[in-house]
Design a protein around this motif. Structure first.
Motif, PDB file in Angstrom:
ATOM      1  N   PHE A 153      -7.918   2.526  -9.315  1.00  0.00           N
ATOM      2  CA  PHE A 153      -8.135   2.307  -8.129  1.00  0.00           C
ATOM      3  C   PHE A 153      -9.542   2.675  -7.811  1.00  0.00           C
ATOM      4  CE2 PHE A 153      -3.646   3.157  -8.062  1.00  0.00           C
ATOM      5  CZ  PHE A 153      -3.192   1.985  -7.349  1.00  0.00           C
ATOM      6  N   THR A 181      -3.330   5.159   0.068  1.00  0.00           N
ATOM      7  CA  THR A 181      -4.076   6.010   0.952  1.00  0.00           C
ATOM      8  C   THR A 181      -3.781   7.373   0.649  1.00  0.00           C
ATOM      9  OG1 THR A 181      -4.611   4.242   2.607  1.00  0.00           O
ATOM     10  CG2 THR A 181      -4.597   6.549   3.516  1.00  0.00           C
ATOM     11  N   ASN A 206      -8.290  -1.712  -8.485  1.00  0.00           N
ATOM     12  CA  ASN A 206      -9.269  -2.044  -9.707  1.00  0.00           C
ATOM     13  C   ASN A 206      -8.645  -3.310 -10.361  1.00  0.00           C
ATOM     14  OD1 ASN A 206     -11.315  -2.275 -11.357  1.00  0.00           O
ATOM     15  ND2 ASN A 206     -10.818  -0.613 -12.509  1.00  0.00           N
ATOM     16  N   GLU A 207      -8.991  -4.571 -10.164  1.00  0.00           N
ATOM     17  CA  GLU A 207      -8.317  -5.625 -10.651  1.00  0.00           C
ATOM     18  C   GLU A 207      -8.907  -6.134 -12.123  1.00  0.00           C
ATOM     19  OE1 GLU A 207      -6.019  -7.542  -9.387  1.00  0.00           O
ATOM     20  OE2 GLU A 207      -6.019  -6.725  -7.425  1.00  0.00           O
ATOM     21  N   THR A 234      -9.509   6.461   1.072  1.00  0.00           N
ATOM     22  CA  THR A 234      -8.920   5.245   0.995  1.00  0.00           C
ATOM     23  C   THR A 234      -9.064   4.339  -0.259  1.00  0.00           C
ATOM     24  OG1 THR A 234      -8.835   4.759   3.469  1.00  0.00           O
ATOM     25  CG2 THR A 234      -8.374   2.912   2.210  1.00  0.00           C
ATOM     26  N   THR A 254      -8.953   1.160  -3.090  1.00  0.00           N
ATOM     27  CA  THR A 254      -8.319  -0.519  -3.243  1.00  0.00           C
ATOM     28  C   THR A 254      -7.827  -0.633  -4.907  1.00  0.00           C
ATOM     29  OG1 THR A 254     -10.547  -1.210  -3.518  1.00  0.00           O
ATOM     30  CG2 THR A 254      -9.497  -1.532  -1.293  1.00  0.00           C
ATOM     31  N   THR A 259       0.868  -1.143   0.079  1.00  0.00           N
ATOM     32  CA  THR A 259       0.061  -0.048   0.067  1.00  0.00           C
ATOM     33  C   THR A 259       0.962   1.400   0.068  1.00  0.00           C
ATOM     34  OG1 THR A 259      -1.890  -1.058   1.171  1.00  0.00           O
ATOM     35  CG2 THR A 259      -1.766   1.147   1.155  1.00  0.00           C
ATOM     36  N   GLU A 263     -12.664   3.333  -1.507  1.00  0.00           N
ATOM     37  CA  GLU A 263     -13.317   2.512  -0.490  1.00  0.00           C
ATOM     38  C   GLU A 263     -13.952   3.250   0.452  1.00  0.00           C
ATOM     39  OE1 GLU A 263     -10.672   0.010   2.665  1.00  0.00           O
ATOM     40  OE2 GLU A 263     -11.092  -1.204   1.208  1.00  0.00           O
ATOM     41  N   ASP A 322      -1.739  -2.992  -3.739  1.00  0.00           N
ATOM     42  CA  ASP A 322      -3.068  -3.793  -3.370  1.00  0.00           C
ATOM     43  C   ASP A 322      -3.985  -2.315  -3.273  1.00  0.00           C
ATOM     44  OD1 ASP A 322      -2.294  -6.298  -3.218  1.00  0.00           O
ATOM     45  OD2 ASP A 322      -1.552  -6.046  -1.112  1.00  0.00           O
ATOM     46  N   GLY A 323      -3.403  -1.250  -2.567  1.00  0.00           N
ATOM     47  CA  GLY A 323      -3.997  -0.169  -2.542  1.00  0.00           C
ATOM     48  C   GLY A 323      -3.543   1.128  -2.078  1.00  0.00           C
TER      49      GLY A 323
END
Length: 608
Positions: free
Chosen positions: A257, A287, A273-274, A269, A271, A75, A260, A284-285
């Protein structure tokens, strides 16, 4: 950079005194607004290898040097440099302060990409074709481009953005000449038509837009390239969209992203975007949190954040301690300026209305105020060579059009006094301050915003410079103003504001109509003239597809702005970003948007 004259050195001492006196105050010349390109300031053609060109950018990289291979996931902590909370209008169609755009960039994006020369490419989420007459654009959205809720991004979504901005009840500030140039937009905006005749949905992924006139700017930032998820907003009343949870709390986009959670004005925050169309992010993310200019050095040095815009006024003092970060730089496509309020915005007519009785209506008064200030001293003593005096309203990141040879007022208080004397501004009552030519008291209210440590001393310097030529300029309400409130008051033409200090990010398009055209809401000075209208139209005429012709037009326009002075530019600048050594594959090259490629080489930040 040229060395300061004796008078400038004296001014430098005065500026440093202001720094000491105002060390605990907020402020900077930076606004919440913000490039690539080239400045010819201090450079020479054909400099020998190893020779110092004098260009401040030579001391920096534009691409982060990777210290290792990225791990799988992790992150990243991103610092949003701001002296205030971000406004939280998280939608491209409605935001007005660039700190909101800094948030939006992580979860939404333009459908078209652009290169280092600000020209659209075929590498974005959509491709395009242009008709032989340069008036009709056909866009094709890639099949793999989807909204975060899984719905495909469609041509209807792109059309919906145009319908929102062109709507008679639209509450934002995007509707300008580029929209009015679309066939049928005027009729739609006036309520005489229910659809925009010049925009046609060909199929789910294909949109066609036909313009009334072929503009050179259409290929360099003149197209609105942001879609809006119609399936979310189509049944929402126009006056509720901007304040809706779908904009403020849980916005969706098509970017790398996914939002969240949002702590209003403070942090977001994200996460990964797969399903991102360019490929799943390495992280993974992410902030995002606001970081004040006063604590930015501590935040990046301590590892609290991994990336943050670095305050230029703190760089020289902090650079030796920054052993765990790399500082990247590029030319900022922006300029700081002093603006003069010359009228009001007529919302009914959708255009500016100049006021011949405005306090600042006399161009001689405006010209004298330009001559009275020494921006070279401000640049050297507050920004350590990372800013330099601005000349024209087309900045050096537009090298084909920025004309450094145009003669502009430079520091000369004798000239300022002469201009004021000849214009009839005299000290009638013997108090050392000049009255108007009619013998009335002249008090000029000056608005500026909070930022870093330098804003208040810079404002005080300008005020003292104007006082030295007999002009009574006072800081509005005796203080700096929070950035969002400042721009609200400037935009609403607060009658208490006579002059103001702002910053314009000039974007990708050299066309000045979005900032100084008569129908531009961003025309904050509320300036208009027939010659300005003519040159703006000529700069986007079919004749201006010829580069030399367009250069000549914008030379004239730059000269006109020096003659009419609705605003005067004060500083150009570098944009600095401090990046923790654990970050990989990050860049500040103009046109770079590959956040999905950014990674980290370890879980924890690298510390000093």
């Amino acid at each position: 950079m040229r060395k300061a004259s004796l008078s400038k050195l004296l001014l430098a001492m005065m500026l440093l005194l202001f720094l000491v006196l105002a060390a605990c105050n907020n402020g900077s010349d930076d606004s919440a607004e913000g490039g690539d390109g080239g400045s010819d300031e201090g450079t020479e053609e054909g400099a020998e290898e190893g020779e110092d060109s004098g260009d401040p950018i030579d001391d920096f990289n534009q691409v982060k040097e990777n210290a290792g291979e990225p791990i799988d996931g992790g992150t990243l902590n991103y610092g949003l440099l701001s002296s205030t909370v971000f406004e939280g209008v998280l939608n491209y169609n409605f935001y007005s302060i660039s700190s909101d755009a800094d948030v939006i960039q992580f979860f939404d994006e333009s459908l078209l990409s652009y290169d280092e020369n600000w020209e659209y490419t075929q590498d974005g989420a959509a491709t395009f074709e242009v008709s032989d007459d340069d008036k009709t654009f056909t866009f094709t959205i890639r099949d793999e481009v989807n909204w975060h809720d899984g719905e495909p991004v469609t041509a209807e979504d792109w059309l919906f953005s145009y319908e929102i901005i062109g709507h008679p009840d639209y509450t934002g500030i995007r509707y300008d000449a580029s929209f009015r140039n679309i066939e049928g937009m005027d009729e739609y905006h006036s309520g005489d038509a229910d659809t925009i005749s010049g925009i046609e949905v060909i199929d789910d992924k294909t949109l066609e837009i036909t313009y009334k006139e072929a503009w050179p700017s259409l290929l360099a930032g003149g197209i609105w390239t942001y879609a809006m998820p119609k399936h979310i907003f189509e049944d929402m009343p126009m006056d509720e969209i901007e304040e809706s949870p779908e904009v403020r709390e849980n916005p969706i986009g098509m970017g790398p992203f996914i939002v969240e959670s949002v702590v209003p004005g403070e942090s977001v925050t994200f996460t990964a975007n797969e399903d991102y169309w360019k490929g799943a992010p390495k992280l993974d993310g992410l902030t995002l949190k606001t970081v004040s200019p006063e604590t930015a050095v501590q935040a990046i040095e301590s590892g609290e954040v991994d990336i943050v815009d670095f305050p230029r006024d703190q760089y020289a003092e902090a650079v030796d301690s920054l052993t765990n970060v790399e500082v990247l730089a590029n030319y900022d496509n922006a300029y700081t300026y002093i603006g003069f309020k010359l009228g009001q915005w007529d919302a009914d007519e959708g255009q500016v209305e100049m006021d011949p009785d405005a306090k600042m209506a006399d161009v001689d008064l405006r010209r004298a105020m330009w001559y009275a200030v020494d921006n070279e001293a401000v640049a050297e003593n507050f920004f350590d060579g990372l800013s330099w005096p601005a000349t024209t309203l087309i900045d050096p990141t537009k090298p084909n059009y920025h004309n450094e040879e145009i003669e502009t007022p430079t520091f000369d208080q004798d000239m300022a006094n002469q201009i004021l004397d000849e214009a009839g501004y005299e000290d009638v009552d013997g108090d050392g301050m000049r009255e108007t030519p009619d013998g009335e008291e002249l008090v000029i209210n000056f608005a500026s915003m909070e930022g870093g440590d330098t804003a208040e001393p810079i404002v005080n310097y300008y005020i003292q410079s104007w006082e030295q030529v007999g002009l009574n300029v006072e800081m509005l309400e005796g203080r700096l103003h929070e950035a969002n409130a400042f721009y609200d008051r400037v935009e609403e033409d607060d009658p208490d504001i006579d002059i103001y200090q702002g910053v314009w990010g000039t974007g990708s398009d050299v066309d000045p109509s979005g900032l100084y055209g008569p129908e531009a809401p961003f025309n904050y000075p509320r300036y208009q003239s027939e010659e300005n209208d003519r040159l703006i139209a000529e700069g986007n005429s079919e004749e201006s597809f010829d580069l030399e012709h367009r250069q000549a037009v914008y030379d004239e326009w730059q000269e006109l702005m020096v003659e009419d002075i609705p605003v005067f530019p004060t500083l150009y600048r570098l944009s600095l970003e401090a990046v923790n050594e654990r970050v990989t594959d990050y860049s500040v090259i103009i046109g770079w948007t590959d956040w999905h490629e950014v990674g980290v080489m370890q879980e924890d930040p690298v510390l000093p």
